[in-house]
Design an enzyme around this catalytic site. Structure first.
Site: not given
Length: 462
Positions: A144, A183, A439
């Site tokens: 793309s 984006i 933890h």
């Protein structure tokens, strides 16, 4: 067109981005004879113009923010500004190292790599560099490019795309970001950290509009606190040059001015002029249509990545490419559950999610069958140490599995790995609650949220 009939590959791949190179590596691993054709650099958008460089910029911005804010941790430091040339050097070194590693992988798997601009010439061949490369199967993975709007011309100077923003030779004093999706908010976040005055224009009613609405609202609150401005719910009308920048006018007549306009409205498929239609490949708005196994309507042609209308994420491309290679090699394959794919927006704070939103769950199962729980990171020790705020939201089918995990806060992208196991393994809250989480970690917050959803909260109120 010369035809080298002496070699017929098992798989010819057009495009060396995430989907294409993943298919090449996996196919070769499974014993397929693979040819990989790429006109630019192997690695594609993600490595060279997307995921990797943007995250490097965001990390540089994080360092800048930490320097500015160091005194709240008892550390005296002075922030003297951004050396954009040095930032680009750091970013490019990251890309270069990964690129060399990828080239080595391609070579070590004995993939035939062909550099050049290819074009589909038949259901079983691609023409490139005056040669016809034949294959028993062809995989289209041409990716793309940034999209724009009618009448909005990207000039690379005042009106720019994400490609230009990644190599901009200056930190703009002010910027308008057109588009509040992934984006747009990532660049807005990085630029704000660099010192830019940023305004986001988003036509829909929330930032990151595909996320759970609670996540969007938390991000908007955090951006307001950071001084990132945004205008929601009104669409763009036009952009015009001013004496020293750009003026953007919205459909309601409201105007904004800045030094640069970043057009971040998404990415469109690269498919025009590549011979797809001529070979009978079914398409829609430039996207190649595929079934759940990435097979087109032409039996010898598959397609993956940003070229097909699935999630535009590098890890989706990896998974789709591997699926095609495994299918062609005769391996057992399972279609991708796209709801089960982790999604992360790497702004400050991060937005991470897997599964479906509360709204979608109510639509699918009925409002009375959906339970949602929010766990505030204020109750998480490591998040307090990091001075980050946010929430983890769980969406559950009543008395059933967790179908959505939505997280906002710094470093939440690092917690999405366990979240995807919760969703994809259809875990019950009680099952996750019985697991012991370390933890103090932020990962513990996921455990605490499931403890609360299971009816036995520890570090949270009933």
């Amino acid at each position: 067109m010369a035809n080298d009939a002496s070699t017929v590959f098992d798989l010819v791949i057009l495009g060396g981005g995430s989907g294409g190179y993943a298919a090449a590596l996996r196919g070769a691993q499974l014993g397929l004879d693979v040819a990989l054709i790429e006109k630019g650099k192997v690695g594609g958008t993600c490595l060279h113009n997307g995921c990797i460089p943007t995250k490097a910029l965001l990390h540089a911005g994080e360092i800048a923010d930490q320097a500015r804010e160091s005194e709240q941790f008892g550390v005296k430091a002075t922030f003297e500004g951004i050396d954009i040339e040095a930032v680009h050097k750091y970013k490019d070194e990251v890309i270069s190292g990964l690129y060399k590693g990828l080239q080595g992988l391609i070579a070590s798997r004995k993939v035939t790599y062909i550099e050049g601009e290819g074009r589909l010439s038949s259901p079983t061949s691609v023409d490139v560099n005056g040669q016809r490369v034949q294959g028993r199967h062809v995989l289209l993975a041409t990716g793309s490019v940034p999209k724009s709007l009618p009448g909005l011309e990207i000039d690379g100077n005042r009106i720019i795309s994400s490609d230009h923003a990644l190599t901009l030779d200056r930190v703009p004093k002010s910027a308008i970001v057109l588009g509040g999706g992934v984006i747009g908010v990532e660049f807005a976040s990085a630029w704000k950290s660099f010192g830019t005055d940023v305004t986001i224009i988003e036509g829909l009613k929330h930032l990151v509009p595909v996320e759970d609405e609670n996540s969007s609202k938390l991000l908007e609150r955090a951006f307001r606190k950071r001084g990132i401005k945004f205008n929601l719910g009104t669409f763009f009308d036009k952009a015009e040059y001013t004496a020293d920048g750009v003026q953007v006018t919205l459909a309601d007549g409201k105007t904004f001015e800045a030094e640069v306009l970043l057009v971040a409205i998404g990415r469109g498929p690269v498919s025009a002029g590549l011979g797809y239609e001529e070979q009978g490949v079914a398409m829609d708005r430039g996207y190649v249509l595929v079934d759940e196994y990435m097979q087109t309507n032409v039996p010898t042609i598959s397609a993956v990545g940003d070229l097909v209308p699935t999630l535009q994420l590098a890890h989706v491309g990896f998974a789709e490419g591997m699926l095609v290679a495994e299918r062609l090699a005769g391996e057992k394959t399972v279609p991708i559950d796209y709801d089960g794919v982790p999604r992360v927006t790497y702004c400050h704070p991060e937005v991470a999610s897997v599964g479906i939103t509360e709204a979608k769950a109510k639509e699918l199962y009925g409002a009375d069958k959906v339970v949602a729980l929010k766990y505030n990171l204020a109750g998480n020790g490591k998040s307090k140490i990091l001075k980050t705020t946010g929430e983890i939201k769980l969406v559950q089918v009543k008395d059933g599995a967790v179908v959505g995990v939505h997280m906002v806060g710094d470093r939440m992208g690092e917690q999405v790995g366990e979240a995807q196991l919760v969703y994809n393994w259809e875990a019950l809250p009680a099952e996750v609650a019985q697991l012991v989480h370390a933890h103090p970690t932020q990962n513990e917050a996921l455990g605490e949220a499931h403890l609360a959803l299971a009816g036995k909260p520890l570090h949270s109120h009933d």
